[in-house]
Design a protein around this motif. Structure first.
Motif, PDB file in Angstrom:
ATOM      1  N   VAL A   1      26.593 -84.529 -66.872  1.00  0.00           N
ATOM      2  CA  VAL A   1      26.352 -86.091 -66.904  1.00  0.00           C
ATOM      3  C   VAL A   1      24.886 -86.166 -66.650  1.00  0.00           C
ATOM      4  N   GLY A   2      24.463 -85.395 -65.379  1.00  0.00           N
ATOM      5  CA  GLY A   2      22.854 -85.667 -65.086  1.00  0.00           C
ATOM      6  C   GLY A   2      22.220 -85.053 -66.335  1.00  0.00           C
ATOM      7  N   ASN A   3      22.417 -83.866 -66.957  1.00  0.00           N
ATOM      8  CA  ASN A   3      21.580 -83.358 -67.893  1.00  0.00           C
ATOM      9  C   ASN A   3      21.376 -84.387 -69.075  1.00  0.00           C
ATOM     10  N   ALA A   4      22.481 -85.130 -69.289  1.00  0.00           N
ATOM     11  CA  ALA A   4      22.716 -85.867 -70.589  1.00  0.00           C
ATOM     12  C   ALA A   4      21.924 -87.278 -70.156  1.00  0.00           C
ATOM     13  N   TYR A   5      21.951 -87.575 -68.780  1.00  0.00           N
ATOM     14  CA  TYR A   5      21.271 -88.877 -68.344  1.00  0.00           C
ATOM     15  C   TYR A   5      19.902 -88.656 -68.304  1.00  0.00           C
ATOM     16  N   GLY A   6      19.370 -87.373 -68.092  1.00  0.00           N
ATOM     17  CA  GLY A   6      17.868 -87.145 -68.038  1.00  0.00           C
ATOM     18  C   GLY A   6      17.222 -87.205 -69.400  1.00  0.00           C
ATOM     19  N   ARG A   7      17.927 -86.743 -70.720  1.00  0.00           N
ATOM     20  CA  ARG A   7      17.589 -86.707 -71.885  1.00  0.00           C
ATOM     21  C   ARG A   7      17.815 -87.839 -72.594  1.00  0.00           C
ATOM     22  N   THR A   8      18.210 -89.119 -71.777  1.00  0.00           N
ATOM     23  CA  THR A   8      18.460 -90.540 -72.458  1.00  0.00           C
ATOM     24  C   THR A   8      19.637 -90.247 -73.630  1.00  0.00           C
ATOM     25  N   ASP A   9      20.723 -89.722 -73.250  1.00  0.00           N
ATOM     26  CA  ASP A   9      21.828 -89.473 -74.349  1.00  0.00           C
ATOM     27  C   ASP A   9      23.258 -90.001 -73.739  1.00  0.00           C
ATOM     28  N   PRO A  10      23.345 -91.361 -74.221  1.00  0.00           N
ATOM     29  CA  PRO A  10      24.382 -91.950 -73.640  1.00  0.00           C
ATOM     30  C   PRO A  10      25.819 -91.308 -74.254  1.00  0.00           C
ATOM     31  N   GLU A  11      25.667 -90.749 -75.484  1.00  0.00           N
ATOM     32  CA  GLU A  11      26.927 -90.229 -76.224  1.00  0.00           C
ATOM     33  C   GLU A  11      27.279 -88.751 -75.546  1.00  0.00           C
ATOM     34  N   GLY A  12      26.148 -88.150 -75.044  1.00  0.00           N
ATOM     35  CA  GLY A  12      26.372 -87.157 -74.173  1.00  0.00           C
ATOM     36  C   GLY A  12      27.169 -87.301 -72.774  1.00  0.00           C
ATOM     37  N   ILE A  13      26.692 -88.258 -72.146  1.00  0.00           N
ATOM     38  CA  ILE A  13      27.091 -88.669 -70.854  1.00  0.00           C
ATOM     39  C   ILE A  13      28.767 -88.939 -71.117  1.00  0.00           C
ATOM     40  N   ARG A  14      28.950 -89.788 -72.019  1.00  0.00           N
ATOM     41  CA  ARG A  14      30.420 -89.861 -72.403  1.00  0.00           C
ATOM     42  C   ARG A  14      31.130 -88.648 -72.635  1.00  0.00           C
ATOM     43  N   LYS A  15      30.695 -87.829 -73.241  1.00  0.00           N
ATOM     44  CA  LYS A  15      31.648 -86.547 -73.719  1.00  0.00           C
ATOM     45  C   LYS A  15      31.608 -85.675 -72.427  1.00  0.00           C
ATOM     46  N   ALA A  16      30.538 -85.449 -71.705  1.00  0.00           N
ATOM     47  CA  ALA A  16      30.800 -84.641 -70.315  1.00  0.00           C
ATOM     48  C   ALA A  16      31.651 -85.296 -69.605  1.00  0.00           C
ATOM     49  N   ALA A  17      31.396 -86.746 -69.216  1.00  0.00           N
ATOM     50  CA  ALA A  17      32.426 -87.127 -68.108  1.00  0.00           C
ATOM     51  C   ALA A  17      34.059 -87.070 -68.687  1.00  0.00           C
ATOM     52  N   TRP A  18      34.342 -87.457 -69.747  1.00  0.00           N
ATOM     53  CA  TRP A  18      35.447 -87.562 -70.266  1.00  0.00           C
ATOM     54  C   TRP A  18      36.236 -86.262 -70.336  1.00  0.00           C
ATOM     55  N   THR A  19      35.471 -85.460 -70.670  1.00  0.00           N
ATOM     56  CA  THR A  19      35.782 -83.801 -70.792  1.00  0.00           C
ATOM     57  C   THR A  19      36.176 -83.166 -69.337  1.00  0.00           C
ATOM     58  N   ALA A  20      35.385 -83.473 -68.606  1.00  0.00           N
ATOM     59  CA  ALA A  20      35.584 -82.994 -67.101  1.00  0.00           C
ATOM     60  C   ALA A  20      36.892 -83.886 -66.618  1.00  0.00           C
ATOM     61  N   PHE A  21      36.998 -84.989 -66.999  1.00  0.00           N
ATOM     62  CA  PHE A  21      38.169 -85.945 -66.588  1.00  0.00           C
ATOM     63  C   PHE A  21      39.452 -85.423 -67.084  1.00  0.00           C
ATOM     64  N   ALA A  22      39.272 -85.132 -68.340  1.00  0.00           N
ATOM     65  CA  ALA A  22      40.579 -84.586 -69.112  1.00  0.00           C
ATOM     66  C   ALA A  22      41.071 -83.214 -68.437  1.00  0.00           C
ATOM     67  N   LEU A  23      40.051 -82.460 -68.179  1.00  0.00           N
ATOM     68  CA  LEU A  23      40.496 -81.211 -67.547  1.00  0.00           C
ATOM     69  C   LEU A  23      40.883 -80.979 -66.150  1.00  0.00           C
ATOM     70  N   GLY A  24      40.344 -82.138 -65.312  1.00  0.00           N
ATOM     71  CA  GLY A  24      40.579 -82.152 -64.105  1.00  0.00           C
ATOM     72  C   GLY A  24      42.103 -82.898 -63.715  1.00  0.00           C
ATOM     73  N   VAL A  25      42.263 -83.942 -64.594  1.00  0.00           N
ATOM     74  CA  VAL A  25      43.657 -84.483 -64.645  1.00  0.00           C
ATOM     75  C   VAL A  25      44.762 -83.558 -65.250  1.00  0.00           C
ATOM     76  N   GLY A  26      44.246 -82.905 -66.334  1.00  0.00           N
ATOM     77  CA  GLY A  26      45.170 -81.958 -66.795  1.00  0.00           C
ATOM     78  C   GLY A  26      45.827 -81.009 -65.982  1.00  0.00           C
TER      79      GLY A  26
END
Length: 470
Positions: free
Chosen positions: A316-341
């Motif tokens: 998420v920090g990488n995507a935030y640093g390059r001003t990439d809202p879609e990258g932020i979304r994918k990074a967070a929800w991917t980790a979320f899915a793996l963690g909850v899974g």
């Protein structure tokens, strides 16, 4: 503000862009996270080794060592939380391709570690009057003080390791973190054995030997990690020790601004489980033993979403640093899915295999263990239910850290842990007489509250203005 600097040749940024698909993000997150997960488990093995070998010295030594490490741990966790702010800041700098900022953030991270050690060591050394004031046994307190007088000096190398680990994680060099942590487990075990028991002609130092081993282990791990950063071609271009004494007050303050809420959040969560143990103590000895067993099982499972959460901070920090809202979304929800899974699997395991799992800790053939085993299996059922929310809250908190959003999550977490979790535990466990099960339901309620509010906060990140540059 520094102008972005293009990365050096041969050190291409492997961060994914918004155009990358979910599959690519999944592979990148997994590759980053799995060494961190195992490293977290190995870190747990360090303390487990200490506990086992202290037990070989006898009950009094184990009690003294436990008191000492219990006293030290809140201060260490506070420091780790503060210097842990280096991880999202470097990840953001990497995303922005601001190489100078990487060096300066790492340098100020070391400054923060030095300052925290200077401030906290004199406080920790006051263990004897504090424990005596709390009514602890004077003999056990004296032995705990012997440990702390030496063990406290692990504070700076321990915090400096977090700075270097944050740098390495931000650039996805997590396998070296794993290798060094596993090496630390070996160094600590050998050091304990030689120094605690006086093997190979060395003096028998008992608890002081354990403390020396802990300090040496942290020094060795720090030295290895620093050597890697200074000599590996991918990291030596940052010159992290160049002009070490040159201040960068803006970034120094930023570390404390972001990191202090992280440290307080960790303390609030640890404090909740400590308070739950104290409530168990008001019910009975079997409840305390059962609580320890169930908590150990839940803690081991927790290491997986914790490692995924650290990966989420970086991605998420990488995507935030390059001003990439879609990258932020994918990074967070991917980790979320793996963690909850993963926690779904842990939940099923606890719900179906609880009575078998608890026998790994207490011998079922001993009649005196029957009640504790039954209680532990029951607590694991409740733990199985809250595995999902526990995984959700830790990944959500780390994803928000990737956006440098820590103050409001801290307040929400404290409200959940101490405003919802602890009162519910007290009400159900002691007032309504549900016993240990009621206390564990209270823990689940607190974690569920934190999970809901933090996941909601991340989901509303654009509406709340969390994506605006800071």
């Amino acid at each position: 503000m520094n102008e972005p600097v293009t990365a050096a040749p041969g050190a291409a940024d492997t961060s994914l862009s918004a155009a990358s698909g979910w599959g690519a993000e999944l592979r990148a997150t997994f590759a980053l996270a799995w060494p961190l997960v195992i490293a977290q488990l190995a870190q747990t093995a360090l303390t487990t080794t200490d506990v086992i070998m202290m037990g070989w010295l006898g009950p009094q030594a184990l009690a003294a060592g436990t008191l000492a490490t219990t006293f030290l741990m809140p201060f260490l966790l506070l420091g780790i939380g503060i210097v842990g702010a280096v991880a999202p800041l470097i990840a953001q700098a990497r995303g922005a391709r601001d190489i100078k900022a990487v060096r300066r953030i790492a340098r100020q991270g070391f400054w923060a570690a030095i300052l925290l050690a200077i401030l906290l060591i004199p406080v920790i050394l006051q263990i004897r009057p504090v424990l005596l004031w709390l009514g602890q046994n004077p003999v056990v307190t004296g032995r705990a003080e012997e440990y702390i007088q030496i063990g406290v000096w692990m504070l700076f190398p321990g915090l400096a390791i977090i700075v270097l680990r944050s740098l390495l994680s931000a650039f996805e060099a997590t396998r070296i973190i794993l290798a060094i942590t596993l090496g630390g487990v070996l160094v600590n075990a050998v050091g304990n054995y030689l120094l605690m028991f006086g093997v190979l002609g060395l003096p028998r130092l008992e608890l002081r030997g354990a403390a020396i081993s802990t300090v040496l282990t942290n020094i060795v791990m720090f030295a290895l990690m620093l050597t890697y950063v200074l000599r590996h071609r991918r990291f030596k271009r940052f010159h992290v020790l160049l002009r070490f004494w040159k201040p960068d007050w803006q970034r120094f303050r930023e570390i404390f601004r972001i990191g202090t809420p992280i440290g307080l959040t960790v303390l609030a969560e640890v404090g909740l489980f400590t308070a739950a143990a104290l409530l168990m103590g008001r019910i009975g000895t079997d409840e305390i033993a059962a609580h320890a067993i169930a908590l150990q099982c839940a803690s081991m499972a927790f290491m997986v979403p914790l490692g995924l959460g650290i990966a989420a901070t970086v991605r998420v920090g990488n995507a935030y640093g390059r001003t990439d809202p879609e990258g932020i979304r994918k990074a967070a929800w991917t980790a979320f899915a793996l963690g909850v899974g993963f926690m779904s699997l842990a939940s099923i395991l606890f719900l179906t295999m609880g009575p078998v799992i608890v026998t790994w800790f207490l011998d079922p053939r001993v009649p005196e263990n029957t009640n504790a085993l039954t209680l532990a299996a029951t607590f694991l059922v409740v733990a199985g239910v809250f595995q999902l929310v526990d995984g959700a809250q830790v990944v959500a908190a780390h994803a928000l850290r990737g956006l440098s959003d820590t103050k409001i999550p801290m307040l929400l977490a404290i409200l959940g842990y101490w405003g919802v979790g602890l009162p519910t535990s007290y009400l159900l466990g002691l007032v309504l007489g549900w016993g240990g099960v009621g206390i564990w339901i209270g823990l689940a309620a607190g974690l569920a509250f934190v999970a809901v509010v933090l996941v909601t906060r991340f989901a509303l990140r654009e509406r709340l203005g969390l994506l605006r540059p800071r």
